[in-house]
Write an enzyme that holds these catalytic residues in place. Structure first.
Site, mmCIF file in Angstrom:
data_model
loop_
_atom_site.group_PDB
_atom_site.id
_atom_site.type_symbol
_atom_site.label_atom_id
_atom_site.label_comp_id
_atom_site.label_asym_id
_atom_site.label_seq_id
_atom_site.Cartn_x
_atom_site.Cartn_y
_atom_site.Cartn_z
ATOM 1 N N TYR A 96 6.035 -5.169 11.020
ATOM 2 C CA TYR A 96 5.167 -4.778 9.893
ATOM 3 C C TYR A 96 5.928 -4.948 8.571
ATOM 4 O O TYR A 96 5.413 -5.542 7.615
ATOM 5 C CB TYR A 96 4.745 -3.332 10.096
ATOM 6 C CG TYR A 96 4.040 -2.676 8.936
ATOM 7 C CD1 TYR A 96 2.707 -2.974 8.642
ATOM 8 C CD2 TYR A 96 4.692 -1.744 8.127
ATOM 9 C CE1 TYR A 96 2.055 -2.357 7.591
ATOM 10 C CE2 TYR A 96 4.045 -1.120 7.074
ATOM 11 C CZ TYR A 96 2.729 -1.427 6.815
ATOM 12 O OH TYR A 96 2.089 -0.808 5.771
ATOM 13 N N SER A 105 4.416 -1.863 1.123
ATOM 14 C CA SER A 105 4.771 -0.583 1.734
ATOM 15 C C SER A 105 6.195 -0.220 1.326
ATOM 16 O O SER A 105 7.044 -1.111 1.142
ATOM 17 C CB SER A 105 4.709 -0.713 3.254
ATOM 18 O OG SER A 105 5.363 0.375 3.868
HETATM 19 P P1 NAP Z 1 -6.621 1.750 7.246
HETATM 20 O O1 NAP Z 1 -7.188 3.070 6.868
HETATM 21 O O2 NAP Z 1 -6.014 1.572 8.574
HETATM 22 O O3 NAP Z 1 -7.760 0.634 7.011
HETATM 23 C C1 NAP Z 1 -7.432 -0.697 7.286
HETATM 24 C C2 NAP Z 1 -8.421 -1.597 6.591
HETATM 25 O O4 NAP Z 1 -8.050 -2.948 6.896
HETATM 26 C C3 NAP Z 1 -9.832 -1.415 7.090
HETATM 27 O O5 NAP Z 1 -10.719 -1.707 6.060
HETATM 28 C C4 NAP Z 1 -9.939 -2.442 8.202
HETATM 29 O O6 NAP Z 1 -11.292 -2.880 8.451
HETATM 30 C C5 NAP Z 1 -9.098 -3.576 7.627
HETATM 31 N N1 NAP Z 1 -8.539 -4.385 8.707
HETATM 32 C C6 NAP Z 1 -7.927 -3.937 9.837
HETATM 33 N N2 NAP Z 1 -7.635 -4.980 10.643
HETATM 34 C C7 NAP Z 1 -8.078 -6.096 10.004
HETATM 35 C C8 NAP Z 1 -8.125 -7.468 10.347
HETATM 36 N N3 NAP Z 1 -7.676 -7.927 11.528
HETATM 37 N N4 NAP Z 1 -8.700 -8.325 9.470
HETATM 38 C C9 NAP Z 1 -9.193 -7.891 8.298
HETATM 39 N N5 NAP Z 1 -9.189 -6.603 7.917
HETATM 40 C C10 NAP Z 1 -8.647 -5.716 8.766
HETATM 41 O O7 NAP Z 1 -5.533 1.272 6.162
HETATM 42 P P2 NAP Z 1 -4.667 2.152 5.149
HETATM 43 O O8 NAP Z 1 -3.771 3.038 5.922
HETATM 44 O O9 NAP Z 1 -5.530 2.702 4.071
HETATM 45 O O10 NAP Z 1 -3.724 1.001 4.537
HETATM 46 C C11 NAP Z 1 -4.165 0.139 3.512
HETATM 47 C C12 NAP Z 1 -2.989 -0.734 3.098
HETATM 48 O O11 NAP Z 1 -1.924 0.088 2.643
HETATM 49 C C13 NAP Z 1 -2.424 -1.571 4.253
HETATM 50 O O12 NAP Z 1 -2.011 -2.819 3.773
HETATM 51 C C14 NAP Z 1 -1.226 -0.762 4.704
HETATM 52 O O13 NAP Z 1 -0.248 -1.557 5.315
HETATM 53 C C15 NAP Z 1 -0.747 -0.197 3.386
HETATM 54 N N6 NAP Z 1 0.010 1.040 3.519
HETATM 55 C C16 NAP Z 1 -0.541 2.144 4.093
HETATM 56 C C17 NAP Z 1 0.203 3.302 4.216
HETATM 57 C C18 NAP Z 1 -0.386 4.561 4.821
HETATM 58 O O14 NAP Z 1 0.395 5.505 5.066
HETATM 59 N N7 NAP Z 1 -1.692 4.661 5.023
HETATM 60 C C19 NAP Z 1 1.537 3.318 3.777
HETATM 61 C C20 NAP Z 1 2.085 2.166 3.209
HETATM 62 C C21 NAP Z 1 1.308 1.035 3.089
HETATM 63 P P3 NAP Z 1 -12.205 -2.161 9.597
HETATM 64 O O15 NAP Z 1 -12.558 -0.801 9.033
HETATM 65 O O16 NAP Z 1 -13.385 -3.030 9.766
HETATM 66 O O17 NAP Z 1 -11.336 -2.054 10.817
#
Ligand code: NAP
Length: 257
Positions: A160, A147
Protein backbone atom coordinates in the site's frame (compact mmCIF):
# COMPACT_ATOMS: atom_id res chain seq x y z
CA UNK A 1 -21.62 32.30 -3.37
CA UNK A 2 -19.27 29.43 -2.45
CA UNK A 3 -15.59 29.49 -3.31
CA UNK A 4 -16.17 26.95 -6.11
CA UNK A 5 -19.37 28.28 -7.67
CA UNK A 6 -19.40 27.47 -11.39
CA UNK A 7 -16.64 24.86 -11.06
CA UNK A 8 -16.85 21.15 -11.77
CA UNK A 9 -15.09 18.41 -9.83
CA UNK A 10 -14.47 14.69 -10.05
CA UNK A 11 -13.82 12.95 -6.74
CA UNK A 12 -12.84 9.30 -7.08
CA UNK A 13 -13.91 6.93 -4.32
CA UNK A 14 -16.56 9.40 -3.19
CA UNK A 15 -19.21 6.87 -2.15
CA UNK A 16 -17.81 6.55 1.37
CA UNK A 17 -15.31 7.84 3.91
CA UNK A 18 -12.95 10.67 3.05
CA UNK A 19 -14.10 10.84 -0.58
CA UNK A 20 -17.71 11.39 0.47
CA UNK A 21 -16.65 14.22 2.80
CA UNK A 22 -14.63 15.80 -0.02
CA UNK A 23 -17.61 15.57 -2.41
CA UNK A 24 -19.89 17.09 0.23
CA UNK A 25 -17.49 19.94 0.96
CA UNK A 26 -16.80 20.77 -2.71
CA UNK A 27 -20.56 20.56 -3.36
CA UNK A 28 -21.25 22.99 -0.49
CA UNK A 29 -18.73 25.37 -2.06
CA UNK A 30 -20.79 25.36 -5.24
CA UNK A 31 -19.00 22.82 -7.43
CA UNK A 32 -20.92 20.30 -9.54
CA UNK A 33 -19.45 17.01 -8.30
CA UNK A 34 -18.98 13.75 -10.19
CA UNK A 35 -19.14 11.11 -7.45
CA UNK A 36 -17.06 8.14 -8.57
CA UNK A 37 -17.36 4.71 -6.92
CA UNK A 38 -16.43 1.09 -7.67
CA UNK A 39 -19.57 -0.98 -6.99
CA UNK A 40 -21.49 0.38 -3.99
CA UNK A 41 -24.26 2.18 -5.88
CA UNK A 42 -26.34 2.72 -2.75
CA UNK A 43 -23.47 4.48 -0.97
CA UNK A 44 -22.72 6.62 -4.04
CA UNK A 45 -26.38 7.68 -4.28
CA UNK A 46 -26.24 8.55 -0.58
CA UNK A 47 -23.35 10.92 -1.33
CA UNK A 48 -25.22 12.46 -4.27
CA UNK A 49 -28.32 13.00 -2.09
CA UNK A 50 -26.24 14.50 0.68
CA UNK A 51 -24.64 17.00 -1.74
CA UNK A 52 -28.04 17.89 -3.18
CA UNK A 53 -29.56 18.24 0.33
CA UNK A 54 -27.05 20.95 1.13
CA UNK A 55 -27.94 22.86 -2.03
CA UNK A 56 -25.26 21.42 -4.34
CA UNK A 57 -25.29 19.38 -7.54
CA UNK A 58 -23.81 15.91 -8.09
CA UNK A 59 -24.08 12.74 -10.13
CA UNK A 60 -22.62 9.26 -9.63
CA UNK A 61 -20.27 7.36 -12.00
CA UNK A 62 -19.08 3.76 -11.43
CA UNK A 63 -15.75 2.23 -12.50
CA UNK A 64 -13.73 -0.54 -10.87
CA UNK A 65 -10.07 0.46 -11.21
CA UNK A 66 -9.05 -3.17 -10.85
CA UNK A 67 -10.51 -3.92 -14.29
CA UNK A 68 -9.18 -3.13 -17.76
CA UNK A 69 -10.45 0.07 -19.36
CA UNK A 70 -11.89 1.38 -16.09
CA UNK A 71 -10.47 4.89 -16.42
CA UNK A 72 -11.93 5.22 -19.92
CA UNK A 73 -15.31 4.03 -18.59
CA UNK A 74 -15.05 6.58 -15.80
CA UNK A 75 -14.31 9.47 -18.13
CA UNK A 76 -17.06 8.49 -20.56
CA UNK A 77 -19.46 8.71 -17.62
CA UNK A 78 -17.99 11.95 -16.33
CA UNK A 79 -18.20 13.65 -19.74
CA UNK A 80 -21.81 12.52 -20.18
CA UNK A 81 -22.79 13.74 -16.71
CA UNK A 82 -21.03 17.08 -17.11
CA UNK A 83 -22.70 17.69 -20.48
CA UNK A 84 -26.12 16.84 -19.04
CA UNK A 85 -25.65 19.28 -16.18
CA UNK A 86 -23.67 22.10 -17.78
CA UNK A 87 -23.83 21.62 -21.56
CA UNK A 88 -20.02 21.26 -21.66
CA UNK A 89 -17.44 18.71 -20.59
CA UNK A 90 -15.04 20.92 -18.67
CA UNK A 91 -13.46 19.57 -15.48
CA UNK A 92 -11.87 22.10 -13.14
CA UNK A 93 -10.92 19.85 -10.23
CA UNK A 94 -9.75 16.23 -10.07
CA UNK A 95 -9.37 14.57 -6.67
CA UNK A 96 -7.70 11.16 -6.90
CA UNK A 97 -9.01 9.71 -3.64
CA UNK A 98 -10.12 6.11 -4.34
CA UNK A 99 -7.81 3.64 -2.66
CA UNK A 100 -7.53 0.22 -1.09
CA UNK A 101 -5.37 -0.92 1.82
CA UNK A 102 -3.62 -4.25 2.24
CA UNK A 103 -3.29 -5.40 5.82
CA UNK A 104 -1.14 -8.32 4.69
CA UNK A 105 2.02 -9.45 6.50
CA UNK A 106 5.05 -8.91 4.21
CA UNK A 107 5.62 -12.68 4.20
CA UNK A 108 2.07 -13.29 2.93
CA UNK A 109 2.01 -10.68 0.17
CA UNK A 110 1.29 -12.09 -3.30
CA UNK A 111 2.07 -10.60 -6.72
CA UNK A 112 -1.69 -10.46 -7.42
CA UNK A 113 -2.38 -8.41 -4.29
CA UNK A 114 0.50 -6.10 -5.15
CA UNK A 115 -0.69 -5.68 -8.75
CA UNK A 116 -4.24 -4.85 -7.64
CA UNK A 117 -2.98 -2.31 -5.13
CA UNK A 118 -0.83 -0.62 -7.76
CA UNK A 119 -3.66 -0.70 -10.32
CA UNK A 120 -6.20 0.98 -8.03
CA UNK A 121 -3.94 3.29 -6.01
CA UNK A 122 -1.35 4.36 -8.59
CA UNK A 123 -2.12 3.37 -12.19
CA UNK A 124 -5.72 4.63 -12.19
CA UNK A 125 -4.82 8.05 -10.71
CA UNK A 126 -2.05 8.54 -13.29
CA UNK A 127 -4.34 7.81 -16.22
CA UNK A 128 -7.17 9.78 -14.62
CA UNK A 129 -4.86 12.81 -14.73
CA UNK A 130 -3.99 12.06 -18.35
CA UNK A 131 -7.69 11.79 -19.31
CA UNK A 132 -8.68 14.84 -17.28
CA UNK A 133 -6.12 17.24 -18.76
CA UNK A 134 -7.78 17.78 -22.17
CA UNK A 135 -10.99 18.69 -20.27
CA UNK A 136 -9.27 20.92 -17.72
CA UNK A 137 -9.14 24.70 -18.22
CA UNK A 138 -6.07 26.69 -17.19
CA UNK A 139 -6.11 27.28 -13.44
CA UNK A 140 -7.42 23.77 -12.74
CA UNK A 141 -6.64 21.69 -9.67
CA UNK A 142 -5.38 18.13 -9.21
CA UNK A 143 -5.22 16.70 -5.70
CA UNK A 144 -3.85 13.23 -4.99
CA UNK A 145 -4.70 11.53 -1.71
CA UNK A 146 -1.72 9.64 -0.34
CA UNK A 147 -1.05 8.53 3.24
CA UNK A 148 1.21 9.30 6.19
CA UNK A 149 2.46 5.74 5.62
CA UNK A 150 4.87 7.05 2.98
CA UNK A 151 6.69 8.67 5.93
CA UNK A 152 6.35 6.04 8.67
CA UNK A 153 6.65 2.25 8.77
CA UNK A 154 3.79 -0.24 9.07
CA UNK A 155 5.11 -3.50 7.61
CA UNK A 156 1.71 -5.03 6.78
CA UNK A 157 1.08 -2.05 4.49
CA UNK A 158 4.34 -2.17 2.53
CA UNK A 159 2.59 -2.67 -0.82
CA UNK A 160 0.00 0.00 0.00
CA UNK A 161 2.75 2.45 1.00
CA UNK A 162 4.63 1.68 -2.22
CA UNK A 163 1.50 2.47 -4.23
CA UNK A 164 1.03 5.72 -2.30
CA UNK A 165 4.68 6.68 -2.84
CA UNK A 166 3.96 6.20 -6.54
CA UNK A 167 0.89 8.44 -6.50
CA UNK A 168 2.97 11.18 -4.85
CA UNK A 169 5.20 11.19 -7.94
CA UNK A 170 2.21 12.32 -9.99
CA UNK A 171 2.13 15.52 -7.92
CA UNK A 172 5.87 16.15 -8.22
CA UNK A 173 6.21 15.65 -11.94
CA UNK A 174 2.86 16.98 -13.17
CA UNK A 175 3.17 20.08 -10.98
CA UNK A 176 6.15 21.15 -13.05
CA UNK A 177 4.58 19.98 -16.32
CA UNK A 178 1.38 22.01 -15.74
CA UNK A 179 2.71 25.15 -14.07
CA UNK A 180 2.55 27.13 -17.32
CA UNK A 181 -1.20 26.47 -17.40
CA UNK A 182 -1.72 27.59 -13.80
CA UNK A 183 -2.86 24.09 -12.89
CA UNK A 184 -1.73 23.08 -9.39
CA UNK A 185 -0.99 19.46 -8.48
CA UNK A 186 -0.62 18.53 -4.84
CA UNK A 187 -0.64 15.59 -2.46
CA UNK A 188 -2.69 15.42 0.74
CA UNK A 189 -1.58 12.73 3.19
CA UNK A 190 -4.09 11.70 5.86
CA UNK A 191 -3.30 9.61 8.90
CA UNK A 192 -5.85 7.35 10.58
CA UNK A 193 -9.24 8.74 9.61
CA UNK A 194 -12.64 7.40 10.66
CA UNK A 195 -14.10 6.01 7.46
CA UNK A 196 -16.75 4.05 9.34
CA UNK A 197 -14.77 0.81 9.24
CA UNK A 198 -15.62 -1.94 11.73
CA UNK A 199 -12.10 -1.89 13.19
CA UNK A 200 -12.52 1.70 14.35
CA UNK A 201 -15.69 0.82 16.31
CA UNK A 202 -13.49 -1.08 18.79
CA UNK A 203 -12.88 1.40 21.67
CA UNK A 204 -9.45 -0.03 22.49
CA UNK A 205 -8.22 0.17 18.91
CA UNK A 206 -9.67 3.65 18.61
CA UNK A 207 -7.97 4.86 21.79
CA UNK A 208 -4.63 3.38 20.75
CA UNK A 209 -4.81 5.05 17.34
CA UNK A 210 -5.99 8.34 18.86
CA UNK A 211 -2.81 8.31 20.94
CA UNK A 212 -0.69 8.40 17.79
CA UNK A 213 -1.89 11.89 16.82
CA UNK A 214 -0.83 15.18 18.40
CA UNK A 215 -4.45 15.98 19.23
CA UNK A 216 -5.39 12.75 20.98
CA UNK A 217 -8.17 11.81 18.55
CA UNK A 218 -8.34 10.10 15.20
CA UNK A 219 -9.16 12.14 12.11
CA UNK A 220 -12.64 12.75 10.79
CA UNK A 221 -13.20 12.72 7.00
CA UNK A 222 -14.06 16.44 7.19
CA UNK A 223 -10.59 17.15 8.65
CA UNK A 224 -9.11 15.96 5.36
CA UNK A 225 -11.89 17.36 3.13
CA UNK A 226 -11.26 20.88 4.45
CA UNK A 227 -7.60 20.66 3.42
CA UNK A 228 -8.61 19.47 -0.05
CA UNK A 229 -11.17 22.28 -0.36
CA UNK A 230 -8.47 24.85 0.44
CA UNK A 231 -6.17 23.47 -2.27
CA UNK A 232 -9.10 23.35 -4.71
CA UNK A 233 -10.03 26.98 -4.10
CA UNK A 234 -8.36 30.07 -5.50
CA UNK A 235 -6.67 30.52 -2.09
CA UNK A 236 -4.50 27.49 -2.95
CA UNK A 237 -3.19 28.98 -6.22
CA UNK A 238 0.43 29.41 -5.06
CA UNK A 239 0.90 25.85 -3.78
CA UNK A 240 1.96 23.24 -6.30
CA UNK A 241 4.02 20.08 -6.07
CA UNK A 242 3.29 20.17 -2.34
CA UNK A 243 2.84 17.38 0.19
CA UNK A 244 0.39 18.39 2.88
CA UNK A 245 0.35 16.43 6.11
CA UNK A 246 -3.31 15.96 7.08
CA UNK A 247 -2.59 13.42 9.81
CA UNK A 248 -3.18 15.53 12.93
CA UNK A 249 0.52 15.48 13.70
CA UNK A 250 0.94 11.69 13.59
CA UNK A 251 4.40 12.11 12.08
CA UNK A 252 5.58 14.21 15.03
CA UNK A 253 5.90 11.03 17.12
CA UNK A 254 4.11 10.22 20.34
CA UNK A 255 4.21 12.83 23.09
CA UNK A 256 4.52 12.31 26.85
CA UNK A 257 0.74 12.85 27.15
P1 NAP B 1 -13.00 3.91 2.04
O1 NAP B 1 -13.94 4.45 3.07
O2 NAP B 1 -12.49 2.54 2.17
O3 NAP B 1 -13.69 4.11 0.60
C1 NAP B 1 -12.97 3.69 -0.53
C2 NAP B 1 -13.55 4.35 -1.75
O4 NAP B 1 -12.79 3.90 -2.88
C3 NAP B 1 -14.98 3.95 -2.01
O5 NAP B 1 -15.63 5.00 -2.65
C4 NAP B 1 -14.84 2.76 -2.94
O6 NAP B 1 -15.99 2.54 -3.78
C5 NAP B 1 -13.63 3.17 -3.76
N1 NAP B 1 -12.93 1.99 -4.26
C6 NAP B 1 -12.60 0.88 -3.56
N2 NAP B 1 -12.05 -0.04 -4.39
C7 NAP B 1 -12.05 0.52 -5.63
C8 NAP B 1 -11.68 0.05 -6.91
N3 NAP B 1 -11.21 -1.20 -7.11
N4 NAP B 1 -11.86 0.87 -7.97
C9 NAP B 1 -12.37 2.10 -7.81
N5 NAP B 1 -12.76 2.60 -6.62
C10 NAP B 1 -12.61 1.81 -5.55
O7 NAP B 1 -11.73 4.89 1.88
P2 NAP B 1 -11.12 5.93 2.92
O8 NAP B 1 -10.63 5.19 4.11
O9 NAP B 1 -12.02 7.10 3.07
O10 NAP B 1 -9.80 6.37 2.11
C11 NAP B 1 -9.85 7.33 1.08
C12 NAP B 1 -8.42 7.60 0.62
O11 NAP B 1 -7.65 8.07 1.71
C13 NAP B 1 -7.72 6.34 0.10
O12 NAP B 1 -6.88 6.67 -0.97
C14 NAP B 1 -6.89 5.90 1.29
O13 NAP B 1 -5.76 5.16 0.91
C15 NAP B 1 -6.51 7.24 1.89
N6 NAP B 1 -6.21 7.18 3.31
C16 NAP B 1 -7.14 6.74 4.21
C17 NAP B 1 -6.83 6.69 5.55
C18 NAP B 1 -7.84 6.24 6.58
O14 NAP B 1 -7.44 6.04 7.75
N7 NAP B 1 -9.12 6.12 6.26
C19 NAP B 1 -5.54 7.05 5.98
C20 NAP B 1 -4.60 7.47 5.04
C21 NAP B 1 -4.95 7.53 3.71
P3 NAP B 1 -17.19 1.52 -3.33
O15 NAP B 1 -17.91 2.23 -2.20
O16 NAP B 1 -18.03 1.34 -4.52
O17 NAP B 1 -16.50 0.27 -2.85
Amino acid sequence: MGSLTGKTALVTGASRGIGRAIAERLGREGALVAVHYASNTEAAEHTVKSVVASGGRAFAVPADFGTAGAVDTLFDGVRTGLREHTGAAELDILVNNAGIMGGVAPEELTPDTFDRMMAVNARAPLFAVQRALPMMPDGGRIINISSALTRMALPQEVAYAMSKAAVEMISLHFAQHLGSRGITVNTVAPGVTDNGSEMLRNPEVRAALAGTTAFGRIGEPADVADVVAFLASSDGRWITGGWLDASGGTLLGTSAR
